[in-house]
Design a protein around this motif. Structure first.
Motif, PDB file in Angstrom:
ATOM      1  N   SER A 234     -38.974 -50.864   7.399  1.00 30.54           N
ATOM      2  CA  SER A 234     -39.225 -51.762   6.274  1.00 30.54           C
ATOM      3  C   SER A 234     -39.005 -51.041   4.953  1.00 30.54           C
ATOM      4  CB  SER A 234     -40.655 -52.286   6.331  1.00 30.54           C
ATOM      5  OG  SER A 234     -40.925 -52.890   7.579  1.00 30.54           O
ATOM      6  N   PRO A 235     -38.354 -51.734   3.993  1.00 34.44           N
ATOM      7  CA  PRO A 235     -37.741 -53.044   4.187  1.00 34.44           C
ATOM      8  C   PRO A 235     -36.359 -52.923   4.825  1.00 34.44           C
ATOM      9  CG  PRO A 235     -37.381 -52.357   1.944  1.00 34.44           C
ATOM     10  CD  PRO A 235     -38.205 -51.268   2.596  1.00 34.44           C
ATOM     11  N   LEU A 236     -35.978 -53.945   5.535  1.00 36.13           N
ATOM     12  CA  LEU A 236     -34.630 -54.033   6.086  1.00 36.13           C
ATOM     13  C   LEU A 236     -33.760 -54.696   5.020  1.00 36.13           C
ATOM     14  CD1 LEU A 236     -33.551 -53.240   8.912  1.00 36.13           C
ATOM     15  CD2 LEU A 236     -33.563 -55.679   9.460  1.00 36.13           C
ATOM     16  N   VAL A 237     -32.671 -54.052   4.654  1.00 34.70           N
ATOM     17  CA  VAL A 237     -31.815 -54.563   3.580  1.00 34.70           C
ATOM     18  C   VAL A 237     -30.559 -55.179   4.178  1.00 34.70           C
ATOM     19  CG1 VAL A 237     -30.602 -54.027   1.448  1.00 34.70           C
ATOM     20  CG2 VAL A 237     -32.669 -52.733   2.066  1.00 34.70           C
ATOM     21  N   PRO A 238     -30.383 -56.483   4.051  1.00 32.51           N
ATOM     22  CA  PRO A 238     -29.191 -57.128   4.619  1.00 32.51           C
ATOM     23  C   PRO A 238     -27.913 -56.598   3.970  1.00 32.51           C
ATOM     24  CG  PRO A 238     -30.332 -58.627   3.122  1.00 32.51           C
ATOM     25  CD  PRO A 238     -31.230 -57.439   3.317  1.00 32.51           C
ATOM     26  N   GLY A 239     -26.940 -56.284   4.792  1.00 37.57           N
ATOM     27  CA  GLY A 239     -25.675 -55.795   4.279  1.00 37.57           C
ATOM     28  C   GLY A 239     -25.693 -54.342   3.865  1.00 37.57           C
ATOM     29  N   ALA A 251     -34.890 -43.908  17.268  1.00 38.96           N
ATOM     30  CA  ALA A 251     -35.317 -42.632  16.693  1.00 38.96           C
ATOM     31  C   ALA A 251     -36.837 -42.560  16.631  1.00 38.96           C
ATOM     32  CB  ALA A 251     -34.723 -42.467  15.293  1.00 38.96           C
ATOM     33  N   GLY A 252     -37.482 -43.692  16.344  1.00 34.43           N
ATOM     34  CA  GLY A 252     -38.934 -43.727  16.321  1.00 34.43           C
ATOM     35  C   GLY A 252     -39.533 -43.439  17.681  1.00 34.43           C
ATOM     36  N   VAL A 253     -38.957 -44.036  18.717  1.00 33.36           N
ATOM     37  CA  VAL A 253     -39.436 -43.798  20.087  1.00 33.36           C
ATOM     38  C   VAL A 253     -39.266 -42.337  20.472  1.00 33.36           C
ATOM     39  CG1 VAL A 253     -38.956 -44.274  22.516  1.00 33.36           C
ATOM     40  CG2 VAL A 253     -39.087 -46.153  20.887  1.00 33.36           C
ATOM     41  N   GLU A 254     -38.118 -41.773  20.148  1.00 32.72           N
ATOM     42  CA  GLU A 254     -37.868 -40.373  20.480  1.00 32.72           C
ATOM     43  C   GLU A 254     -38.880 -39.458  19.795  1.00 32.72           C
ATOM     44  OE1 GLU A 254     -34.214 -37.095  20.371  1.00 32.72           O
ATOM     45  OE2 GLU A 254     -33.905 -39.141  19.630  1.00 32.72           O
ATOM     46  N   ALA A 255     -39.327 -39.860  18.605  1.00 30.05           N
ATOM     47  CA  ALA A 255     -40.295 -39.054  17.861  1.00 30.05           C
ATOM     48  C   ALA A 255     -41.725 -39.255  18.346  1.00 30.05           C
ATOM     49  CB  ALA A 255     -40.205 -39.378  16.374  1.00 30.05           C
ATOM     50  N   GLY A 256     -41.963 -40.327  19.130  1.00 27.25           N
ATOM     51  CA  GLY A 256     -43.302 -40.530  19.670  1.00 27.25           C
ATOM     52  C   GLY A 256     -44.002 -41.797  19.222  1.00 27.25           C
ATOM     53  N   ALA A 257     -43.330 -42.658  18.455  1.00 29.55           N
ATOM     54  CA  ALA A 257     -43.949 -43.914  18.039  1.00 29.55           C
ATOM     55  C   ALA A 257     -44.176 -44.804  19.252  1.00 29.55           C
ATOM     56  CB  ALA A 257     -43.064 -44.631  17.015  1.00 29.55           C
ATOM     57  N   ASP A 258     -45.289 -45.548  19.246  1.00 31.97           N
ATOM     58  CA  ASP A 258     -45.578 -46.444  20.359  1.00 31.97           C
ATOM     59  C   ASP A 258     -45.512 -47.918  19.954  1.00 31.97           C
ATOM     60  OD1 ASP A 258     -47.842 -46.711  18.797  1.00 31.97           O
ATOM     61  OD2 ASP A 258     -49.277 -46.331  20.411  1.00 31.97           O
ATOM     62  N   ALA A 259     -45.283 -48.185  18.675  1.00 36.38           N
ATOM     63  CA  ALA A 259     -45.208 -49.557  18.187  1.00 36.38           C
ATOM     64  C   ALA A 259     -44.215 -49.614  17.034  1.00 36.38           C
ATOM     65  CB  ALA A 259     -46.583 -50.045  17.733  1.00 36.38           C
ATOM     66  N   ALA A 260     -43.840 -50.828  16.644  1.00 34.64           N
ATOM     67  CA  ALA A 260     -42.849 -50.984  15.583  1.00 34.64           C
ATOM     68  C   ALA A 260     -43.077 -52.279  14.826  1.00 34.64           C
ATOM     69  CB  ALA A 260     -41.431 -50.959  16.168  1.00 34.64           C
ATOM     70  N   SER A 261     -42.528 -52.335  13.616  1.00 31.56           N
ATOM     71  CA  SER A 261     -42.591 -53.564  12.815  1.00 31.56           C
ATOM     72  C   SER A 261     -41.410 -53.582  11.865  1.00 31.56           C
ATOM     73  CB  SER A 261     -43.907 -53.632  12.029  1.00 31.56           C
ATOM     74  OG  SER A 261     -43.997 -52.561  11.099  1.00 31.56           O
ATOM     75  N   TRP A 262     -41.132 -54.741  11.294  1.00 28.17           N
ATOM     76  CA  TRP A 262     -40.063 -54.854  10.302  1.00 28.17           C
ATOM     77  C   TRP A 262     -40.426 -55.924   9.281  1.00 28.17           C
ATOM     78  CZ3 TRP A 262     -36.784 -59.088   9.213  1.00 28.17           C
ATOM     79  CH2 TRP A 262     -36.922 -60.192  10.061  1.00 28.17           C
ATOM     80  N   ILE A 263     -39.954 -55.726   8.076  1.00 30.79           N
ATOM     81  CA  ILE A 263     -40.105 -56.703   6.995  1.00 30.79           C
ATOM     82  C   ILE A 263     -38.784 -56.740   6.241  1.00 30.79           C
ATOM     83  CG2 ILE A 263     -41.282 -57.259   4.825  1.00 30.79           C
ATOM     84  CD1 ILE A 263     -43.771 -55.905   5.916  1.00 30.79           C
ATOM     85  N   MET A 264     -38.342 -57.926   5.885  1.00 28.81           N
ATOM     86  CA  MET A 264     -37.113 -58.067   5.122  1.00 28.81           C
ATOM     87  C   MET A 264     -37.367 -57.646   3.678  1.00 28.81           C
ATOM     88  SD  MET A 264     -33.959 -58.886   5.586  1.00 28.81           S
ATOM     89  CE  MET A 264     -33.961 -59.877   7.099  1.00 28.81           C
ATOM     90  N   LEU A 265     -36.326 -57.192   3.005  1.00 28.04           N
ATOM     91  CA  LEU A 265     -36.419 -56.825   1.596  1.00 28.04           C
ATOM     92  C   LEU A 265     -37.019 -57.970   0.787  1.00 28.04           C
ATOM     93  CD1 LEU A 265     -35.652 -54.911  -0.768  1.00 28.04           C
ATOM     94  CD2 LEU A 265     -33.442 -56.095  -0.839  1.00 28.04           C
ATOM     95  N   ARG A 266     -38.026 -57.629  -0.038  1.00 30.01           N
ATOM     96  CA  ARG A 266     -38.700 -58.612  -0.886  1.00 30.01           C
ATOM     97  C   ARG A 266     -38.447 -58.264  -2.350  1.00 30.01           C
ATOM     98  NH1 ARG A 266     -44.771 -58.066   0.919  1.00 30.01           N
ATOM     99  NH2 ARG A 266     -45.020 -59.576  -0.751  1.00 30.01           N
ATOM    100  N   LEU A 267     -38.136 -59.267  -3.163  1.00 26.27           N
ATOM    101  CA  LEU A 267     -37.811 -59.025  -4.568  1.00 26.27           C
ATOM    102  C   LEU A 267     -38.660 -59.885  -5.500  1.00 26.27           C
ATOM    103  CD1 LEU A 267     -33.894 -58.947  -4.354  1.00 26.27           C
ATOM    104  CD2 LEU A 267     -35.484 -57.001  -4.268  1.00 26.27           C
ATOM    105  N   PRO A 268     -39.974 -59.691  -5.515  1.00 27.24           N
ATOM    106  CA  PRO A 268     -40.819 -60.495  -6.400  1.00 27.24           C
ATOM    107  C   PRO A 268     -40.691 -60.068  -7.861  1.00 27.24           C
ATOM    108  CG  PRO A 268     -42.134 -58.831  -5.295  1.00 27.24           C
ATOM    109  CD  PRO A 268     -40.757 -58.757  -4.695  1.00 27.24           C
ATOM    110  N   ARG A 269     -40.781 -61.017  -8.740  1.00 25.11           N
ATOM    111  CA  ARG A 269     -40.826 -60.804 -10.193  1.00 25.11           C
ATOM    112  C   ARG A 269     -39.796 -59.786 -10.670  1.00 25.11           C
ATOM    113  NH1 ARG A 269     -45.111 -63.485 -12.430  1.00 25.11           N
ATOM    114  NH2 ARG A 269     -46.790 -64.130 -11.029  1.00 25.11           N
ATOM    115  N   GLU A 270     -40.271 -58.722 -11.346  1.00 22.79           N
ATOM    116  CA  GLU A 270     -39.352 -57.766 -11.960  1.00 22.79           C
ATOM    117  C   GLU A 270     -38.529 -56.963 -10.957  1.00 22.79           C
ATOM    118  OE1 GLU A 270     -42.905 -58.133 -14.799  1.00 22.79           O
ATOM    119  OE2 GLU A 270     -42.612 -57.940 -12.625  1.00 22.79           O
ATOM    120  N   VAL A 271     -38.932 -56.934  -9.704  1.00 24.05           N
ATOM    121  CA  VAL A 271     -38.215 -56.130  -8.711  1.00 24.05           C
ATOM    122  C   VAL A 271     -36.776 -56.618  -8.548  1.00 24.05           C
ATOM    123  CG1 VAL A 271     -38.217 -55.229  -6.355  1.00 24.05           C
ATOM    124  CG2 VAL A 271     -40.375 -55.689  -7.507  1.00 24.05           C
TER     125      VAL A 271
END
Length: 360
Positions: A234-239, A251-271
């Motif tokens: 996160s964030p995942l940037v389209p294109g 790569a996360g699994v290889e490093a030892g992560a046991d869970a995952a999540s994702w959020i799309m790029l968010r552009l609120p207000r001035e961002v």
């Protein structure tokens, strides 16, 4: 180039924002050449940190699309300087710019541990997982000098309070002693954000964040210490970074992560303006595609703030990403939902002046 209030955009060394446009509550600012100094304009901006004595610390929310209802922030602003950070607009409430000010004019809250202790000790307090790092990173560089996050962790450990931490900072390794102790009791989970495996793109997009390989090493060190870790793509940037989704999870699994999540790029207000300026400067050939994808997912707008839509977007492209994520997690054995942390161990430690039990 997007006009966000700055007439003369200049790349600052080790900074992501190209401008320091006024926030929503500021009167405005503009850099001008008064003819006095003949040398070139300064291209580096020093970090300034001021201290603020917090009156309260725990912030509550009722957002149905968030997995927590309370959080704390040891710092305001973030020196990591991720150009896409959705928290940038919060700096406007301080009368500061969501642009360079957000990265360079920080606020530390040194009394946070004492305030946290007081709030957890209140008779009316009801325990639930506390989130840290959901707005600004608790392990940004200034934590090395101030140690506010570590002191807050010590309070949480003392109360046996569950905590979920999100960070890009490798400084979290300093606190493995506390975190591993809490993890043994089911009281902590860490999320490490890795947005790309491309070190050059990361440096430009997240100028003061440890390189991706170093963050993956942090996942391994935490995991090896028995601390459950989620890799956050996160964030995942389209294109721009969306093609890396499966590689990031692997790569996360290889490093030892046991869970995952994702959020799309968010552009609120001035961002939105800051992000578009960055795109034109760093990725001009992809700018049109990136923004077209985002608008496709948000009904033609740069951002849709509606609950249930703001994190993922909607439409065919968003659905494809969601399917790719689900399939990759299933193949790699990554959990999408982690087991809840324990709240039943919470106990308010004895305080000076408490009446002692006659029966010990």
């Amino acid at each position: 180039m997007h006009d966000n209030g700055s007439q003369n955009l200049k790349r600052r060394k080790s900074r992501a924002a190209l401008s320091n446009a006024a926030g929503r509550f500021d009167l405005g600012r503009e850099e001008v050449d008064d003819g006095w100094h003949q040398e070139e304009a300064v291209t580096s901006v020093a970090t300034e940190i001021r201290c603020e004595m917090a009156r309260s610390l725990i912030s509550y929310n009722r957002s149905p699309d968030l997995p927590f209802d309370r959080s704390i922030n040891p710092y305001r602003g973030c020196e990591h300087g991720c150009i896409y950070c959705f928290a940038r607009p919060s700096h406007a409430y301080l009368g500061l710019s969501p642009g360079l000010d957000f990265e360079t004019r920080l606020v530390a809250r040194p009394n946070a541990p004492e305030v946290l202790r007081k709030e957890l000790s209140a008779r009316s307090y009801k325990v639930a997982t506390l989130a840290i790092g959901t707005n600004t990173d608790p392990y940004q560089p200034c934590e090395r000098d101030h140690g506010i996050m570590r002191a807050c962790l010590e309070v949480l450990r003392e109360f046996n309070h569950p905590v979920a931490i999100v960070t890009k900072g490798t400084l979290i390794e300093r606190d493995i002693d506390i975190l591993s102790d809490m993890a043994a009791r089911g009281l902590v989970r860490v999320g490490v954000s890795v947005t790309t495996l491309d070190a050059d793109l990361s440096r430009r997009m997240e100028p003061r964040v440890p390189v991706p390989a170093r963050r993956l090493a942090t996942i391994k060190r935490l995991s090896d210490a028995g601390i459950p870790v989620r890799i956050m793509t996160s964030p995942l940037v389209p294109g721009l970074t969306d093609h890396e989704l499966e590689a990031l999870l692997a790569a996360g699994v290889e490093a030892g992560a046991d869970a995952a999540s994702w959020i799309m790029l968010r552009l609120p207000r001035e961002v939105s303006g800051l992000w578009q300026d960055w795109l034109q400067e760093h990725e001009p050939g992809r700018a049109e595609k990136v923004m077209a994808r985002l608008r496709e997912m948000h009904g033609g707008r740069d951002y849709d703030p509606r609950w249930g839509q703001r994190m993922r977007g909607e439409g065919e492209y968003a659905e494809v990403i969601a399917r790719r994520f689900k399939l990759a997690c299933a193949r790699l054995g990554l959990a999408e939902r982690a087991e809840p942390l324990r709240s039943d161990l919470f106990a308010k430690p004895a305080q000076a002046g408490d009446q002692l039990s006659l029966f010990g």
